[in-house]
Design a protein around this motif. Structure first.
Motif, mmCIF file in Angstrom:
data_model
loop_
_atom_site.group_PDB
_atom_site.id
_atom_site.type_symbol
_atom_site.label_atom_id
_atom_site.label_comp_id
_atom_site.label_asym_id
_atom_site.label_seq_id
_atom_site.Cartn_x
_atom_site.Cartn_y
_atom_site.Cartn_z
ATOM 1 N N VAL A 46 1.618 -7.151 -11.543
ATOM 2 C CA VAL A 46 2.157 -7.338 -10.189
ATOM 3 C C VAL A 46 3.556 -7.938 -10.261
ATOM 4 N N LEU A 47 3.720 -8.936 -11.079
ATOM 5 C CA LEU A 47 5.025 -9.598 -11.205
ATOM 6 C C LEU A 47 6.072 -8.659 -11.786
ATOM 7 N N SER A 48 5.654 -7.829 -12.756
ATOM 8 C CA SER A 48 6.588 -6.852 -13.318
ATOM 9 C C SER A 48 7.043 -5.860 -12.260
ATOM 10 N N ARG A 49 6.126 -5.436 -11.396
ATOM 11 C CA ARG A 49 6.477 -4.505 -10.329
ATOM 12 C C ARG A 49 7.427 -5.167 -9.316
ATOM 13 N N ILE A 50 7.202 -6.437 -9.013
ATOM 14 C CA ILE A 50 8.133 -7.148 -8.127
ATOM 15 C C ILE A 50 9.534 -7.152 -8.739
ATOM 16 N N HIS A 51 9.607 -7.371 -10.037
ATOM 17 C CA HIS A 51 10.912 -7.312 -10.720
ATOM 18 C C HIS A 51 11.519 -5.914 -10.610
ATOM 19 N N ALA B 202 2.262 -5.427 -5.168
ATOM 20 C CA ALA B 202 3.655 -5.863 -5.287
ATOM 21 C C ALA B 202 4.520 -5.277 -4.178
ATOM 22 N N ASP B 203 4.319 -4.011 -3.881
ATOM 23 C CA ASP B 203 5.112 -3.385 -2.823
ATOM 24 C C ASP B 203 4.824 -4.028 -1.468
ATOM 25 N N GLU B 204 3.564 -4.379 -1.212
ATOM 26 C CA GLU B 204 3.223 -5.068 0.030
ATOM 27 C C GLU B 204 3.911 -6.436 0.099
ATOM 28 N N PHE C 279 -14.579 -3.464 8.817
ATOM 29 C CA PHE C 279 -13.486 -3.924 9.669
ATOM 30 C C PHE C 279 -12.366 -4.539 8.833
ATOM 31 N N GLU C 280 -11.143 -4.241 9.226
ATOM 32 C CA GLU C 280 -9.964 -4.884 8.646
ATOM 33 C C GLU C 280 -9.401 -5.841 9.698
ATOM 34 N N VAL C 281 -9.490 -7.123 9.403
ATOM 35 C CA VAL C 281 -9.086 -8.163 10.353
ATOM 36 C C VAL C 281 -7.700 -8.665 9.961
ATOM 37 N N ARG C 282 -6.754 -8.543 10.872
ATOM 38 C CA ARG C 282 -5.380 -8.968 10.592
ATOM 39 C C ARG C 282 -5.051 -10.231 11.369
ATOM 40 N N GLU C 283 -4.652 -11.281 10.641
ATOM 41 C CA GLU C 283 -4.251 -12.531 11.287
ATOM 42 C C GLU C 283 -2.744 -12.608 11.477
ATOM 43 N N ALA C 284 -1.988 -11.973 10.578
ATOM 44 C CA ALA C 284 -0.526 -11.945 10.636
ATOM 45 C C ALA C 284 -0.079 -10.737 9.825
ATOM 46 N N PRO C 285 1.200 -10.341 9.930
ATOM 47 C CA PRO C 285 1.651 -9.179 9.147
ATOM 48 C C PRO C 285 1.391 -9.311 7.649
ATOM 49 N N ASP C 286 1.445 -10.543 7.135
ATOM 50 C CA ASP C 286 1.276 -10.732 5.690
ATOM 51 C C ASP C 286 -0.101 -11.277 5.317
ATOM 52 N N HIS C 287 -1.054 -11.205 6.245
ATOM 53 C CA HIS C 287 -2.385 -11.721 5.924
ATOM 54 C C HIS C 287 -3.455 -10.925 6.672
ATOM 55 N N ALA C 288 -4.276 -10.189 5.920
ATOM 56 C CA ALA C 288 -5.394 -9.433 6.478
ATOM 57 C C ALA C 288 -6.536 -9.465 5.465
ATOM 58 N N TRP C 289 -7.743 -9.196 5.937
ATOM 59 C CA TRP C 289 -8.898 -9.216 5.050
ATOM 60 C C TRP C 289 -9.988 -8.330 5.627
ATOM 61 N N LEU C 290 -11.037 -8.110 4.836
ATOM 62 C CA LEU C 290 -12.083 -7.157 5.196
ATOM 63 C C LEU C 290 -13.378 -7.868 5.567
ATOM 64 N N TYR C 291 -14.086 -7.258 6.520
ATOM 65 C CA TYR C 291 -15.390 -7.759 6.938
ATOM 66 C C TYR C 291 -16.362 -6.575 6.971
ATOM 67 N N PRO C 292 -17.578 -6.690 6.363
ATOM 68 C CA PRO C 292 -18.224 -7.916 5.917
ATOM 69 C C PRO C 292 -17.793 -8.433 4.558
ATOM 70 N N GLY C 293 -17.172 -7.615 3.741
ATOM 71 C CA GLY C 293 -16.731 -8.070 2.433
ATOM 72 C C GLY C 293 -17.881 -8.479 1.529
ATOM 73 N N PHE C 294 -17.538 -9.204 0.476
ATOM 74 C CA PHE C 294 -18.525 -9.638 -0.510
ATOM 75 C C PHE C 294 -18.974 -11.066 -0.235
ATOM 76 N N ALA C 295 -20.188 -11.368 -0.692
ATOM 77 C CA ALA C 295 -20.689 -12.745 -0.651
ATOM 78 C C ALA C 295 -19.931 -13.583 -1.681
ATOM 79 N N PRO C 296 -20.051 -14.917 -1.619
ATOM 80 C CA PRO C 296 -19.338 -15.766 -2.592
ATOM 81 C C PRO C 296 -19.651 -15.432 -4.040
ATOM 82 N N ASP C 297 -20.862 -14.933 -4.329
ATOM 83 C CA ASP C 297 -21.186 -14.560 -5.707
ATOM 84 C C ASP C 297 -20.793 -13.115 -6.001
ATOM 85 N N LEU C 298 -20.005 -12.492 -5.089
ATOM 86 C CA LEU C 298 -19.462 -11.148 -5.248
ATOM 87 C C LEU C 298 -20.534 -10.067 -5.183
ATOM 88 N N THR C 299 -21.645 -10.363 -4.552
ATOM 89 C CA THR C 299 -22.679 -9.367 -4.307
ATOM 90 C C THR C 299 -22.596 -8.924 -2.853
#
Length: 886
Positions: free
Chosen positions: A676-681, A604-606, A851-871
């Motif tokens: 999350v929504l309560s924290r935004i409030h 929420a803070d992010e 790795f932390e891959v940043r595409e924009a200030p409000d969008h980043a993600w991790l690599y290698p991360g999880f597979a689609p089945d979360l393994t």
């Protein structure tokens, strides 16, 4: 294979004339085996299992001492062992061949246990209707050298029946061996963490319940000598039955304290022991117990303060360890890792016995199938403050809930030829899921790979129903806690036969043929098997994900997500979770892996700030949980259709537990969003965010209530794993706390107002929707090894037209006593590069990074991360190439 080579080496041969026989039709099978082999090793039991399985197909099997005595036309089987390059233990090879002009199906192994598994594989296939006399090729070897199951005795009321059941144990060990577990551990003395307010003390300080040790007058009060002697006979019987089926038998002696405090209602107390005789008595009692039960091949010892012995008592433990070699044979010493120091490990190694150290996997729970990238801040090292737990809550605090600093290249044994050092085996503690059916081949496969992390030797899994009836909370009526009598199996573990099979076969071989568990499920639920597998697989991922992303407590004494006690979003005064950060509310509770997962308040803070980290967020987790719940219910509906109008108890047990887990998934998904929504409030005063929070929470509450209503007739009203309010009860008990929390949220509406901010509107919409996926594609191959004392260069390739704004590398030694470091990577063309400095690689620890891959200030993600089945392992690991090993 030539005849001379065959007679020199060994194998199992099946054949009939010039071609393979089909099963049925009155065929006879002849096993060529020396009479001594039928009684000398568990092979004799496996032969009988194959004989019974073939009889179910109307095929007669007989044994003969030599090849020439086999009648013409009979199928021929000859068991023995083949030596191979590397001599990998427990391997299985099944393949067509010829000997003496006859077509045969050969089954070979490098040792007797592998051969046992080969015979059992044939028996298992025949038992489930398959033909074992047609050509087949099977080649398998174990991924984990130790594949152990622990069964805990914690309740006089609930556990005496199974401990004394001579009919149960053979069937139970049959099941474990067919699942390819190779070790069984009977855990005693885990009924209590601390010896205060003790009521049920049976086996807590174990020795006097088995032995009268000459030279000491130590006994458990109110325990007749006849019962003590019977206990020893049962221990001998249980350990011998395990060994007869190819299982190593481990005895867990978890408590060495002998004085109960503030315990006027204890059913037994220990008499005749003093501080001066305590250590010598334990040493002599341990030696006597090992001599009386020669089938015991290892002992597990808890050596931190919860053992009842003050931490730092090195002379006491040195004395106890000496009891092992006094048994006169090789017996392994397994040390529970919480609070452990290398000084204690060295004392155990000095006995000359094999030593294993067993850290917890995901604290006292079962998280997702990888090792948490980091521990919570509550587990960081602290200053020692003295007392019973001075070390494990002080400078060695970080050893409590993970592998800590134990995976050193110079300490962990790389192989059987290593002298000194120790093995590491991970222990899956009984916290997350204790009651409900589990069975997901994808997660089981990923767990299997995680258990050999950095040269570790495997896993010990605390079985379902562990801690049922703990600390005097035992209830008669069956450990499965069913209210519906028609759902009760004869033996509690029979409910989980499929769980054991999925776990055991995957732990042995993560690439195992799925038929290994599907044949069991098909035998249980018939035509509904395929859809049942899918339903249970999706449902089984729900609780480990919740545990990973939300950990109000690392202790299973406080946190039981399967039968969750509410942690409020609003009023911290209603919180009971002690080891959670202040303010002690849901949104502030840490993830169990805070390096890769953010909590609700952080997200929420992010969002309010407009700058996002790449961590997996509660919004992502909520999406996973909803998707898994939907998929499990969709597949369950198809399974129910296939099962017909009157399904058996096996299917109904599965269906009810899938429904409960789906309900848990939907509830937690809604509560993550509400928090999350309560924290935004809280941050903005925005009315819309608060209204959406209340809406989400109500939806989650309704899902829980619907699940609880259904479960009322399935499970008893008071399911007990402890005496504390949050360790017993029913799902129906918990709804009132959710209603109170929602009411507290509603009170905030009086002060809420509309906030005209597009960023806040977008944040509220994002929580209700699905997180955006990354647009940048990456590729990275980890180096094969690093050279200690030399810088390690790391390169990430960008394989998509879209380019990131920046890439950051996070890295750390494989040592949970340290924190992650980070480095911004330099951009050159389609590559990003960074280096881990030479002084940092000069270490006996492997390196892990992501790795932390940043595409924009409000969008980043991790690599290698999880597979689609979360393994998958969401980071890379590089082992050291230097000579750090002993």
């Amino acid at each position: 294979m030539k005849r001379r080579e065959f007679l020199k080496h060994t194998g199992i041969l099946l054949g009939a004339g010039s071609g393979f026989a089909q099963s049925g039709g009155g065929k006879r099978v002849a096993m060529v085996v020396r009479p001594l082999d039928l009684v000398k090793s568990p092979l004799g039991w496996a032969v009988e299992e194959l004989k019974k399985a073939l009889a179910s197909q109307k095929i007669e099997m007989n044994t003969f001492p030599t090849l020439r005595e086999v009648p013409a036309g009979d199928v021929m089987i000859v068991p023995d062992v083949v030596q191979s390059a590397g001599n990998d233990p427990e391997t299985i090879g099944i393949f067509p061949g010829r000997i003496q002009g006859r077509s045969v199906q050969m089954v070979t192994s490098t040792d007797w246990r592998g051969l046992l598994y080969g015979v059992l594989e044939l028996a298992d296939r025949a038992r489930h209707g398959g033909s074992i006399l047609t050509p087949m090729t099977v080649r398998e070897k174990p991924a984990n050298a130790v594949r152990s199951v622990t069964r805990l005795f914690v309740s006089d009321v609930e556990d005496k029946p199974w401990f004394n059941d001579r009919e149960m144990w053979p069937a139970y060990f049959d099941m474990l061996a067919n699942a390819r577990f190779n070790r069984f551990s009977l855990g005693l003395g885990l009924g209590y963490d601390f010896l205060r307010e003790v009521t049920d003390s049976y086996f807590v300080f174990s020795y006097p319940y088995f032995l009268d040790v000459p030279g000491y007058k130590v006994r458990a009060s109110n325990l007749p000598d006849s019962e003590r002697d019977h206990n020893l006979e049962m221990l001998k019987y249980i350990s011998e039955q395990a060994v007869a089926r190819g299982l190593d038998f481990q005895l867990g002696l978890w408590m060495h304290g002998y004085q109960w405090t503030n315990s006027p209602n204890a059913n037994h107390v220990i008499e005749g022991l003093t501080a001066e005789t305590h250590g010598p008595y334990c040493r002599d009692a341990l030696a006597a117990l090992l001599k009386a039960c020669p089938a015991i091949s290892g002992v597990t010892l808890r050596i931190h303060g919860e053992s009842g012995v003050t931490e730092g008592s090195y002379e006491f433990w040195k004395t106890v360890f000496d009891g092992v070699p006094r048994s006169g044979r090789k017996v392994g010493i397994d040390l529970h890792a919480k609070g452990i120091e290398f000084k204690l490990i060295d004392l155990a190694v000095a006995t000359g016995m094999p030593v294993t150290v067993s850290p917890k996997f995901w604290a006292e729970h079962m998280g997702m199938p990888y090792h948490q990238a980091d521990i919570r801040s509550q587990e960081y090292p602290r200053e020692n403050r003295g007392g019973l737990m001075a070390i494990s809550t002080g400078e060695r605090n970080f050893t409590r809930y993970g592998y800590a600093d134990l995976l050193r290249e110079d300490k962990v044994k790389p192989g059987p030829k290593c002298c000194g050092g120790y093995d590491v085996v991970f222990r899956v503690w009984p916290g997350t899921q204790r009651l409900l059916l589990w069975g997901d081949p994808a997660f089981a496969t990923a767990y299997s790979r995680a258990f050999s992390f950095c040269a570790a030797k495997g896993v010990e899994w605390c079985e379902p129903l562990s801690f049922k009836g703990r600390r005097g909370s035992g209830r008669p009526g069956g450990r499965n806690a069913y209210a519906d009598e028609s759902l009760k199996p004869r033996w509690d573990w029979e409910k989980f036969a499929y769980s054991y099979r999925v776990m055991g076969r995957a732990f042995y071989n993560p690439g195992a043929d799925p038929d290994a568990w599907r044949r069991v499920l098909k035998a249980e639920v018939g035509a509904a098997a395929a859809e049942s597998e899918a339903a249970l697989s999706h449902a089984s991922r729900i609780l480990p994900i919740i545990t990973t992303a939300y950990a109000p407590s690392a202790a299973n004494n406080n946190y039981w997500p399967e039968l969750y006690t509410d942690q409020p979003i609003v009023d911290s005064g209603k919180n009971h979770y002690s080891d959670t950060p202040s303010p002690k509310v849901f949104g502030n509770a840490s993830a169990l892996d805070p390096q890769l997962f953010s909590n609700a308040n952080e997200l929420a803070d992010e969002l309010v700030k407009g700058e996002r980290s790449g961590k997996y967020s509660p919004a992502s987790v909520a999406m996973w949980l909803d998707d898994l719940a939907d998929a499990s219910i969709r597949h369950l509906a198809a399974a129910e259709k296939a099962a017909g109008a009157q399904p058996g108890a096996e299917f109904r047990r599965l269906a009810e537990d899938v429904q409960i887990q789906a309900g848990l998934g939907r509830f937690f998904a809604a509560k993550f969003r509400a928090a999350v929504l309560s924290r935004i409030h809280e941050r903005t005063g925005d009315r819309a965010a608060l209204e959406e929070a209340i809406k989400a929470y109500r939806a989650g509450r309704d899902s829980w209530q619907a699940m609880a209503n259904r479960a009322r007739g399935v499970y008893v009203a008071d399911i007990t794993v402890g005496e504390l309010p949050w360790l017993h009860g029913h799902w129906a008990d918990r709804t009132a706390a959710f209603d109170a929390d929602i009411a507290d949220l509603q009170k905030r509406l009086e002060r809420a107002h509309d906030v005209d901010d597009p960023k806040i509107r977008a944040a509220v919409a994002e929580i209700a929707g699905k997180p955006a996926a990354g647009r940048v594609s990456c590729r990275h191959t980890a180096p094969g090894a690093y050279r200690p004392g030399l810088a390690l260069s790391i390169e990430l390739a960008i394989t998509s037209p879209a380019q990131p704004a920046s890439v950051r590398m996070w890295y750390r030694h494989v040592n949970q006593g340290e924190r992650f470091r980070n480095s911004d990577m330099e951009h050159a063309g389609d590559k990003y590069r960074a280096a881990i400095a030479a002084e940092y690689t000069n270490s006996p620890y492997s390196l892990e990074y992501y790795f932390e891959v940043r595409e924009a200030p409000d969008h980043a993600w991790l690599y290698p991360g999880f597979a689609p089945d979360l393994t998958g392992q969401p980071y890379f690991v590089v082992r050291g190439a230097g000579d750090w090993r002993v």
